[in-house]
Design a protein around this motif. Structure first.
Motif, short mmCIF file in Angstrom:
data_model
loop_
_atom_site.label_atom_id
_atom_site.label_comp_id
_atom_site.label_asym_id
_atom_site.label_seq_id
_atom_site.Cartn_x
_atom_site.Cartn_y
_atom_site.Cartn_z
N ARG A 1 -16.89 -61.59 -27.78
CA ARG A 1 -17.92 -62.63 -27.57
C ARG A 1 -19.22 -62.04 -27.03
N TYR B 1 -21.87 -60.87 -29.75
CA TYR B 1 -22.48 -61.81 -30.69
C TYR B 1 -23.33 -62.85 -29.95
N PRO B 2 -24.40 -63.30 -30.59
CA PRO B 2 -25.29 -64.26 -29.92
C PRO B 2 -24.68 -65.65 -29.75
N THR B 3 -23.73 -66.02 -30.62
CA THR B 3 -23.08 -67.33 -30.51
C THR B 3 -21.58 -67.15 -30.72
N ASN B 4 -20.82 -68.14 -30.29
CA ASN B 4 -19.37 -68.11 -30.52
C ASN B 4 -19.03 -68.18 -32.00
#
Length: 157
Positions: A17, A20-23
């Motif tokens: 997690r 990465y910028p988002t889930n």
């Protein structure tokens, strides 16, 4: 049957997690972690992935059903994928496909009774310049001939 990630895999997911910028962007590696733990991606596994990442289950389902590297049922110890896309087809992929089918007595998405082999025809594995090719689990075999395929299959026995 309920699926829960192991403590070790929960730690791996937390590390993923962070990358990465988002889930939602982390869904592919998390699915891979789940598949390593469970052997395949069931509905329960998809629900747990969605819950862990706080995303909609349809986001997980769309990725799982799009990519051939994710399996929705238990596959063999040696999962053999034969590419039959245009480049591979033009260089003999269907002869190789028939050879593997006959040798293992399996149809598309079949699993041998002993669970050792499974077979899948795939659309493209991205090695058009080295066609024809097959993959055995994570190992790609390119520029194949029927003799090379026979050697590969014999080495798996």
């Amino acid at each position: 049957m309920t699926f829960k990630f192991s403590e070790e895999n929960l730690k791996k997911i937390e590390e993923v997690r962070k990358k990465y910028p988002t889930n939602l962007a982390a869904v592919m590696p998390v699915i891979y972690i789940a598949q390593e733990q469970n052997g395949y991606i069931s509905n329960e596994v998809m629900e747990e992935i969605a819950s862990i990442l706080d995303i909609d289950k349809v986001n997980v389902l769309s990725v799982v059903t799009f990519y051939t590297m994710y399996h929705t049922k238990q596959m063999g110890k040696y999962h053999i994928q034969v590419c039959t896309n245009v480049s591979c087809m033009l260089r003999g992929a269907y002869e190789i496909w028939d050879q593997v089918k006959e040798k293992l007595s399996l149809d598309n998405m079949g699993v041998s009774r002993d669970g050792k082999f499974s077979l899948e025809e795939v659309e493209c594995m991205g090695a058009c310049g080295y066609a024809p090719m097959i993959a055995v689990n994570e190992d790609f075999h390119e520029n194949l001939t029927k003799e090379k395929v026979e050697q590969i299959l014999e080495s798996l026995k």
